[in-house]
Design an enzyme around this catalytic site. Structure first.
Site, PDB file in Angstrom:
ATOM      1  CE  LYS A  30      -1.491   1.985   3.345  1.00 21.05           C
ATOM      2  NZ  LYS A  30      -2.143   2.437   4.551  1.00 21.05           N
ATOM      3  CG  ASP A  49      -6.976   3.410   2.229  1.00 24.01           C
ATOM      4  OD1 ASP A  49      -8.049   3.107   1.287  1.00 24.01           O
ATOM      5  OD2 ASP A  49      -7.473   4.564   1.735  1.00 24.01           O
TER       6      ASP A  49
END
Length: 357
Positions: free
Chosen positions: A225, A243
């Site tokens: 991420k 996320d």
């Protein structure tokens, strides 16, 4: 012999007389029946005509009976009113949820249309972390875990002012760094991560942030991420940022049922051209922060409601939903929008919050 004809004649005259008497009676009865039928037939029109004349001739302050009959003529008007009320409730029914057995082609079309709609709503979508170079971005992204971007933006100026380069932060006193990072939460673990990744950058990459995914994920505290945030926004290389907001929304939209971030990334990435990945991430995350909240989505203020299978999980009343809109940058964490920021624009879309850049 002469009496017989007389008798016959007499009998004949009696029969004729009887027949004559019966025939007029029958005729009279028939005429009477016809008149009665005609009277019955003519009764209702006559009464109707008389009623009409009576209504026309009746004065304004007439008897109560005609006044009671007046509303009867308005009864047909009640039906359109009920129909109108039913039509007003119809917009909620116009939201058609995608079928559970949606084809792959239909899913791709719907997903891309959602992204196009969000691009119009959030044309200014961008990383909400403040940074001036890749080093600041990677550190800020690591610090953003379990806190808001606004809180990170309030903390990093002091950190970067004291430790502007990876070499400086690598040689920092952990206790001093912890004190600076305390407002972000989990400050001890985050201190360990940012000092560790700074050492790795200084020792393994000459103090420069690498531009490859396989190198970024080797840094302490950096996962896929964070790596995609850095690649997409510091190097212009497409990447999907999975996320918590992204995970929640793509599952609500039935883009995928995967729960593992890596599998979500692969499933969603297959629905879009690679060139769309970075902007797609911004659109989804911005929408998750402002409208499609975890606990109570503002469904009534959502611009993609007709495309959302989860429509109705949150508040559907437009006025109540507008009060749920949130805005972070420039305000307190999780601060709710206040009028006029909360109003929707002329097209029914959430207007850009004041101060959005």
């Amino acid at each position: 012999m002469k009496k017989e004809p007389t008798a016959r004649a007499s009998g004949s005259s009696e029969g004729t007389t009887a027949a004559a008497k019966k025939t007029p009676a029958k005729k009279a009865a028939g005429k009477t029946a016809a008149k009665t039928a005609a009277a019955k037939t003519e009764t209702s029109p006559a009464k109707r005509t008389a009623a009409k004349k009576a209504k026309k001739a009746a004065p304004a302050g007439g008897p109560a009976a005609p006044v009671k009959k007046a509303p009867l003529a308005k009864k047909p008007l009640v039906v359109p009113k009920k129909a109108t009320a039913a039509v007003k409730a119809a917009p909620a029914k116009t939201v058609v949820k995608p079928a559970a057995n949606e084809s792959r082609t239909a899913l791709v079309r719907r997903a891309r249309r959602i992204n196009r709609e969000l691009a119009e709503v959030y044309p200014y979508a961008h990383p909400e972390l403040d940074f001036e170079n890749p080093f600041q971005l990677v550190v800020a992204t690591v610090l953003s875990a379990q806190t808001t971007d606004l809180r990170v933006n309030q903390t990093t100026p002091a950190l970067f002012a004291k430790y502007p380069t990876p070499e400086d932060l690598a040689a920092a006193n952990p206790e001093e760094v912890e004190e600076i990072l305390r407002p972000t939460g989990f400050f001890r673990a985050k201190t360990k991560s940012v000092i560790g990744l700074s050492k790795a950058l200084a020792e393994d990459f000459g103090g420069e942030v690498p531009g490859r995914l396989e190198d970024l994920v080797k840094l302490p505290g950096v996962g896929r991420k964070t790596a995609f945030v850095v690649l997409g926004n510091a190097f212009g290389r497409p990447g999907i940022t999975v996320d918590t907001h992204f995970q929640r929304l793509v599952r609500r939209w039935r883009w995928t049922e995967e729960t593992d971030p890596d599998k979500i990334e692969a499933a969603v990435g297959a629905l879009f051209p690679k060139s769309d990945w970075t902007d797609l991430s911004h659109h989804v995350i911005w929408h998750g922060r402002r409208i499609c909240h975890a606990r109570k989505p503002a469904c009534g203020a959502c611009p993609i409601a007709p495309l959302c299978p989860a429509y109705g999980e949150g508040e559907t009343d437009p006025e109540k939903a507008k009060k749920l809109l949130k805005y972070e940058k420039g305000g307190l964490p999780g601060q709710r929008l206040k009028p006029p920021q909360a109003y929707l624009d002329a097209g029914g879309r959430p207007a850009p919050p004041l101060g959005a850049g």
